[in-house]
Scaffold this motif. Sequence first.
Motif, PDB file in Angstrom:
ATOM      1  N   MET A 170       0.303   6.412  -7.659  1.00 44.73           N
ATOM      2  CA  MET A 170      -0.945   6.917  -7.726  1.00 44.73           C
ATOM      3  C   MET A 170      -1.084   8.120  -8.228  1.00 44.73           C
ATOM      4  O   MET A 170      -0.169   9.125  -7.966  1.00 44.73           O
ATOM      5  CB  MET A 170      -1.447   6.837  -6.321  1.00 44.73           C
ATOM      6  CG  MET A 170      -2.826   6.632  -5.860  1.00 44.73           C
ATOM      7  SD  MET A 170      -3.357   6.422  -4.373  1.00 44.73           S
ATOM      8  CE  MET A 170      -2.830   4.665  -4.130  1.00 44.73           C
ATOM      9  N   THR A 174      -2.433  12.234  -8.227  1.00 50.96           N
ATOM     10  CA  THR A 174      -2.826  12.984  -7.398  1.00 50.96           C
ATOM     11  C   THR A 174      -4.265  12.878  -6.709  1.00 50.96           C
ATOM     12  O   THR A 174      -4.565  13.080  -5.659  1.00 50.96           O
ATOM     13  CB  THR A 174      -2.566  14.428  -7.569  1.00 50.96           C
ATOM     14  OG1 THR A 174      -1.095  14.489  -7.882  1.00 50.96           O
ATOM     15  CG2 THR A 174      -2.570  15.345  -6.329  1.00 50.96           C
ATOM     16  N   PRO A 175      -5.257  12.901  -7.800  1.00 54.78           N
ATOM     17  CA  PRO A 175      -6.565  12.886  -7.343  1.00 54.78           C
ATOM     18  C   PRO A 175      -6.837  11.549  -6.394  1.00 54.78           C
ATOM     19  O   PRO A 175      -7.894  11.516  -5.477  1.00 54.78           O
ATOM     20  CB  PRO A 175      -7.333  12.814  -8.394  1.00 54.78           C
ATOM     21  CG  PRO A 175      -6.479  13.493  -9.608  1.00 54.78           C
ATOM     22  CD  PRO A 175      -4.972  13.119  -9.372  1.00 54.78           C
ATOM     23  N   LYS A 176      -6.335  10.353  -6.937  1.00 61.28           N
ATOM     24  CA  LYS A 176      -6.423   9.107  -5.952  1.00 61.28           C
ATOM     25  C   LYS A 176      -5.734   9.511  -4.691  1.00 61.28           C
ATOM     26  O   LYS A 176      -6.493   8.937  -3.677  1.00 61.28           O
ATOM     27  CB  LYS A 176      -5.560   8.076  -6.659  1.00 61.28           C
ATOM     28  CG  LYS A 176      -6.530   7.493  -8.038  1.00 61.28           C
ATOM     29  CD  LYS A 176      -7.486   6.662  -7.350  1.00 61.28           C
ATOM     30  CE  LYS A 176      -8.473   5.956  -8.477  1.00 61.28           C
ATOM     31  NZ  LYS A 176      -9.671   5.409  -7.956  1.00 61.28           N
ATOM     32  N   LYS A 225      -5.717  12.161  -2.989  1.00 61.26           N
ATOM     33  CA  LYS A 225      -6.460  13.135  -2.322  1.00 61.26           C
ATOM     34  C   LYS A 225      -7.690  12.188  -1.752  1.00 61.26           C
ATOM     35  O   LYS A 225      -8.318  12.156  -0.534  1.00 61.26           O
ATOM     36  CB  LYS A 225      -7.079  14.086  -3.190  1.00 61.26           C
ATOM     37  CG  LYS A 225      -5.882  15.167  -3.308  1.00 61.26           C
ATOM     38  CD  LYS A 225      -6.347  16.316  -4.100  1.00 61.26           C
ATOM     39  CE  LYS A 225      -5.195  17.295  -4.279  1.00 61.26           C
ATOM     40  NZ  LYS A 225      -5.404  18.320  -4.823  1.00 61.26           N
ATOM     41  N   GLU A 226      -8.357  11.046  -2.702  1.00 62.41           N
ATOM     42  CA  GLU A 226      -9.173  10.018  -2.109  1.00 62.41           C
ATOM     43  C   GLU A 226      -8.787   9.203  -1.002  1.00 62.41           C
ATOM     44  O   GLU A 226      -9.404   9.242   0.027  1.00 62.41           O
ATOM     45  CB  GLU A 226      -9.538   9.282  -3.231  1.00 62.41           C
ATOM     46  CG  GLU A 226     -10.484   9.974  -4.340  1.00 62.41           C
ATOM     47  CD  GLU A 226     -10.793   8.963  -5.457  1.00 62.41           C
ATOM     48  OE1 GLU A 226     -10.958   7.497  -5.127  1.00 62.41           O
ATOM     49  OE2 GLU A 226     -10.872   9.215  -6.686  1.00 62.41           O
ATOM     50  N   GLN A 227      -7.343   8.767  -1.036  1.00 54.63           N
ATOM     51  CA  GLN A 227      -7.272   8.168   0.082  1.00 54.63           C
ATOM     52  C   GLN A 227      -6.797   8.838   1.305  1.00 54.63           C
ATOM     53  O   GLN A 227      -7.160   8.530   2.442  1.00 54.63           O
ATOM     54  CB  GLN A 227      -5.442   7.765  -0.340  1.00 54.63           C
ATOM     55  CG  GLN A 227      -5.382   6.631  -1.229  1.00 54.63           C
ATOM     56  CD  GLN A 227      -5.583   5.266  -0.525  1.00 54.63           C
ATOM     57  OE1 GLN A 227      -5.071   5.344   0.539  1.00 54.63           O
ATOM     58  NE2 GLN A 227      -6.336   4.263  -1.102  1.00 54.63           N
ATOM     59  N   ARG A 240       0.836  -1.247   0.060  1.00 48.07           N
ATOM     60  CA  ARG A 240      -0.007   0.045  -0.042  1.00 48.07           C
ATOM     61  C   ARG A 240       0.886   1.102   0.090  1.00 48.07           C
ATOM     62  O   ARG A 240       0.578   2.320  -0.789  1.00 48.07           O
ATOM     63  CB  ARG A 240      -0.888  -0.054   1.362  1.00 48.07           C
ATOM     64  CG  ARG A 240      -2.244  -1.106   1.150  1.00 48.07           C
ATOM     65  CD  ARG A 240      -3.082  -0.622   2.202  1.00 48.07           C
ATOM     66  NE  ARG A 240      -3.582   0.322   2.139  1.00 48.07           N
ATOM     67  CZ  ARG A 240      -4.606   0.839   3.206  1.00 48.07           C
ATOM     68  NH1 ARG A 240      -4.275   0.279   4.455  1.00 48.07           N
ATOM     69  NH2 ARG A 240      -4.931   1.897   3.241  1.00 48.07           N
TER      70      ARG A 240
END
Length: 150
Positions: A17, A19-21, A23-25, A10
């Motif tokens: 990953m 950047t939008p992902k 931010k989701e994380q 992880r």
Amino acid sequence: MKENDTVLARVAALKAMPTPKLKEQWRALFDTPPPPYNRRFLESRLAYRIQELAYGGRKPETVRRLEQLGEQLDGGNITVRKVRGSDLPIAGTRLLRAYQGVEHTVTVMEDGYEWQGRPYKSLSAIARAITGTRWNGLVFFGLKNRRAAA
């Protein structure tokens, strides 16, 4: 697969990953909106959080000890704690700056600066005396990046 392998996978996946992902994380792991900081900050904090959730955070004894040490340094005054440490050079340091073909030497003192045998309270005052215009003294003497000053 061991828990360590999952955590490691992880954390490693954060590098690839988008950047939008990231931010989701962030939203999923912190339950808050992501801060407006750069990608490296997001990656490092997310990596820490993934490990913290998997292995546990700091022990309560460690947190207490860190707080005690902080109070020894600042006397328990929260405003002192929030003040950034000085990025200024230590007393005795000599700063050199060439300006219009003339080399100027400033000595850092305990309570200010010395230039041409005269004491000054700030580098900005010396920069103004040298150039005749207002300057950020830290920028003029190369102690701070111009972009960071803007």
